[in-house]
Scaffold this active site. Structure first.
Site, PDB file in Angstrom:
ATOM      1  N   HIS A   1       6.698   7.414 -10.583  1.00 51.38           N
ATOM      2  CA  HIS A   1       5.609   8.347 -10.892  1.00 51.38           C
ATOM      3  C   HIS A   1       5.856   8.972 -12.254  1.00 51.38           C
ATOM      4  O   HIS A   1       7.006   9.198 -12.635  1.00 51.38           O
ATOM      5  CB  HIS A   1       5.548   9.462  -9.830  1.00 51.38           C
ATOM      6  CG  HIS A   1       4.642  10.596 -10.224  1.00 51.38           C
ATOM      7  ND1 HIS A   1       3.281  10.557 -10.006  1.00 51.38           N
ATOM      8  CD2 HIS A   1       4.893  11.772 -10.874  1.00 51.38           C
ATOM      9  CE1 HIS A   1       2.733  11.673 -10.486  1.00 51.38           C
ATOM     10  NE2 HIS A   1       3.694  12.426 -11.012  1.00 51.38           N
TER      11      HIS A   1
ATOM     12  N   TYR B   1       0.334  15.154  -3.816  1.00 54.43           N
ATOM     13  CA  TYR B   1      -0.771  14.252  -4.168  1.00 54.43           C
ATOM     14  C   TYR B   1      -2.125  14.823  -3.748  1.00 54.43           C
ATOM     15  O   TYR B   1      -3.074  14.064  -3.523  1.00 54.43           O
ATOM     16  CB  TYR B   1      -0.550  12.884  -3.539  1.00 54.43           C
ATOM     17  CG  TYR B   1       0.314  11.953  -4.377  1.00 54.43           C
ATOM     18  CD1 TYR B   1      -0.031  11.651  -5.701  1.00 54.43           C
ATOM     19  CD2 TYR B   1       1.456  11.347  -3.861  1.00 54.43           C
ATOM     20  CE1 TYR B   1       0.734  10.789  -6.478  1.00 54.43           C
ATOM     21  CE2 TYR B   1       2.237  10.475  -4.630  1.00 54.43           C
ATOM     22  CZ  TYR B   1       1.857  10.207  -5.937  1.00 54.43           C
ATOM     23  OH  TYR B   1       2.613   9.348  -6.701  1.00 54.43           O
TER      24      TYR B   1
ATOM     25  N   GLU C   1       3.790  19.919 -11.569  1.00 54.92           N
ATOM     26  CA  GLU C   1       4.674  18.981 -10.866  1.00 54.92           C
ATOM     27  C   GLU C   1       6.152  19.310 -11.093  1.00 54.92           C
ATOM     28  O   GLU C   1       6.967  19.153 -10.181  1.00 54.92           O
ATOM     29  CB  GLU C   1       4.361  17.551 -11.321  1.00 54.92           C
ATOM     30  CG  GLU C   1       2.983  17.095 -10.830  1.00 54.92           C
ATOM     31  CD  GLU C   1       2.602  15.700 -11.297  1.00 54.92           C
ATOM     32  OE1 GLU C   1       1.498  15.261 -10.963  1.00 54.92           O
ATOM     33  OE2 GLU C   1       3.413  15.047 -11.987  1.00 54.92           O
TER      34      GLU C   1
ATOM     35  N   ASN D   1       4.686   1.468  -6.088  1.00 54.12           N
ATOM     36  CA  ASN D   1       4.831   1.045  -7.483  1.00 54.12           C
ATOM     37  C   ASN D   1       6.003   1.708  -8.196  1.00 54.12           C
ATOM     38  O   ASN D   1       5.965   1.953  -9.392  1.00 54.12           O
ATOM     39  CB  ASN D   1       3.506   1.207  -8.227  1.00 54.12           C
ATOM     40  CG  ASN D   1       3.015   2.649  -8.215  1.00 54.12           C
ATOM     41  OD1 ASN D   1       3.734   3.547  -7.797  1.00 54.12           O
ATOM     42  ND2 ASN D   1       1.806   2.877  -8.697  1.00 54.12           N
TER      43      ASN D   1
ATOM     44  N   LYS E   1      10.246   6.541  -6.728  1.00 53.19           N
ATOM     45  CA  LYS E   1       9.653   6.630  -5.397  1.00 53.19           C
ATOM     46  C   LYS E   1      10.559   5.970  -4.353  1.00 53.19           C
ATOM     47  O   LYS E   1      11.533   5.284  -4.699  1.00 53.19           O
ATOM     48  CB  LYS E   1       8.267   5.968  -5.423  1.00 53.19           C
ATOM     49  CG  LYS E   1       7.272   6.684  -6.363  1.00 53.19           C
ATOM     50  CD  LYS E   1       5.902   6.041  -6.293  1.00 53.19           C
ATOM     51  CE  LYS E   1       4.915   6.739  -7.228  1.00 53.19           C
ATOM     52  NZ  LYS E   1       3.545   6.183  -7.114  1.00 53.19           N
TER      53      LYS E   1
HETATM   54  P1  DAT Z   1      -0.500   6.831 -11.308  1.00 54.93           P
HETATM   55  O1  DAT Z   1       0.669   6.871 -10.347  1.00 54.93           O
HETATM   56  O2  DAT Z   1      -0.406   5.641 -12.238  1.00 54.93           O
HETATM   57  O3  DAT Z   1      -0.713   8.122 -12.040  1.00 54.93           O
HETATM   58  P2  DAT Z   1      -2.815   7.552  -9.670  1.00 54.93           P
HETATM   59  O4  DAT Z   1      -2.518   8.960 -10.008  1.00 54.93           O
HETATM   60  O5  DAT Z   1      -4.205   7.051  -9.897  1.00 54.93           O
HETATM   61  O6  DAT Z   1      -1.817   6.544 -10.441  1.00 54.93           O
HETATM   62  O7  DAT Z   1      -2.479   7.281  -8.127  1.00 54.93           O
HETATM   63  C1  DAT Z   1      -1.320   7.860  -7.558  1.00 54.93           C
HETATM   64  C2  DAT Z   1      -0.662   6.835  -6.689  1.00 54.93           C
HETATM   65  O8  DAT Z   1      -1.538   6.485  -5.615  1.00 54.93           O
HETATM   66  C3  DAT Z   1      -0.342   5.516  -7.394  1.00 54.93           C
HETATM   67  O9  DAT Z   1       0.881   5.545  -8.087  1.00 54.93           O
HETATM   68  C4  DAT Z   1      -0.311   4.567  -6.249  1.00 54.93           C
HETATM   69  C5  DAT Z   1      -1.388   5.105  -5.313  1.00 54.93           C
HETATM   70  N1  DAT Z   1      -2.651   4.414  -5.533  1.00 54.93           N
HETATM   71  C6  DAT Z   1      -3.494   4.550  -6.595  1.00 54.93           C
HETATM   72  N2  DAT Z   1      -4.567   3.774  -6.478  1.00 54.93           N
HETATM   73  C7  DAT Z   1      -4.425   3.124  -5.292  1.00 54.93           C
HETATM   74  C8  DAT Z   1      -5.207   2.158  -4.575  1.00 54.93           C
HETATM   75  N3  DAT Z   1      -6.367   1.716  -5.046  1.00 54.93           N
HETATM   76  N4  DAT Z   1      -4.723   1.706  -3.391  1.00 54.93           N
HETATM   77  C9  DAT Z   1      -3.560   2.149  -2.896  1.00 54.93           C
HETATM   78  N5  DAT Z   1      -2.771   3.064  -3.509  1.00 54.93           N
HETATM   79  C10 DAT Z   1      -3.195   3.539  -4.697  1.00 54.93           C
HETATM   80 MG    MG Z   2      -1.310   9.951 -11.333  1.00 54.08          MG
END
Ligand code: DAT
Ligand code: MG
Length: 137
Positions: free
Chosen positions: A115, A49, A126, A112, A9
């Site tokens: 991805h 997303y 994707e 974070n 990212k």
């Molecule tokens: P992952 O990337 O582990 O698959 P996800 O699909 O639940 O996680 O969410 C996609 C991204 O969105 C994640 O990498 C960071 C952001 N995100 C997830 N939960 C969040 C939250 N509670 N607050 C802010 N950003 C969040």
């Molecule tokens: Mg995810």
């Protein structure tokens, strides 16, 4: 043999972690089947997303994902989807196991570093989002 999509990212690219992330995947026996650096437009980040469109963090997340270039890659190997996510660590770096990418380099849940696709169906969608058929031959 399985394929998954991973992305370094914008925060990972800014911190100079592209090589480190790829190293960790390769050290685990995953192979890089395709690789590119690309700047997502806001609309493209929103499309990528789309499953999170109703979440409160959607605007902020897609602003972040379009804030600078990312490096997208296709990883292949046995159980590539699950293993990639194990190497990444939990979504929130506070919950991530030490030694995972997110535990070692991320400071907060939204930015974070990395991805990884979460299912075979999502991996196919994707991968097609970033790569044409001839780029992954
Ligand atoms: P992952 O990337 O582990 O698959 P996800 O699909 O639940 O996680 O969410 C996609 C991204 O969105 C994640 O990498 C960071 C952001 N995100 C997830 N939960 C969040 C939250 N509670 N607050 C802010 N950003 C969040
Ligand atoms: Mg995810």
């Amino acid at each position: 043999m399985e394929r998954t999509l991973s992305i370094v990212k914008p925060d990972g690219v800014r911190k100079g972690l592209v090589g480190e992330v790829i190293r960790r995947f390769e050290n685990a026996g995953l192979r890089v089947a395709a690789l590119k650096r690309v700047a997502l437009r806001k609309r493209e980040a929103e499309a990528f997303y789309a499953v999170h469109a109703e979440k409160g963090f959607f605007q902020s997340l897609t602003d972040f994902m379009s804030s600078g270039p990312v490096v997208a890659m296709v990883l292949e190997g046995e159980n590539a989807i699950k293993r990639t996510r194990e190497i990444m660590g939990a979504t929130n770096p506070k919950d991530a196991v030490p030694g995972t990418i997110r535990a070692d380099f991320a400071e907060e849940v939204e930015q974070n570093i990395v991805h990884g696709s979460d299912s075979p169906d999502n991996a196919a969608v994707e991968i097609a989002f970033f790569f044409s058929q001839r780029e992954i031959q």
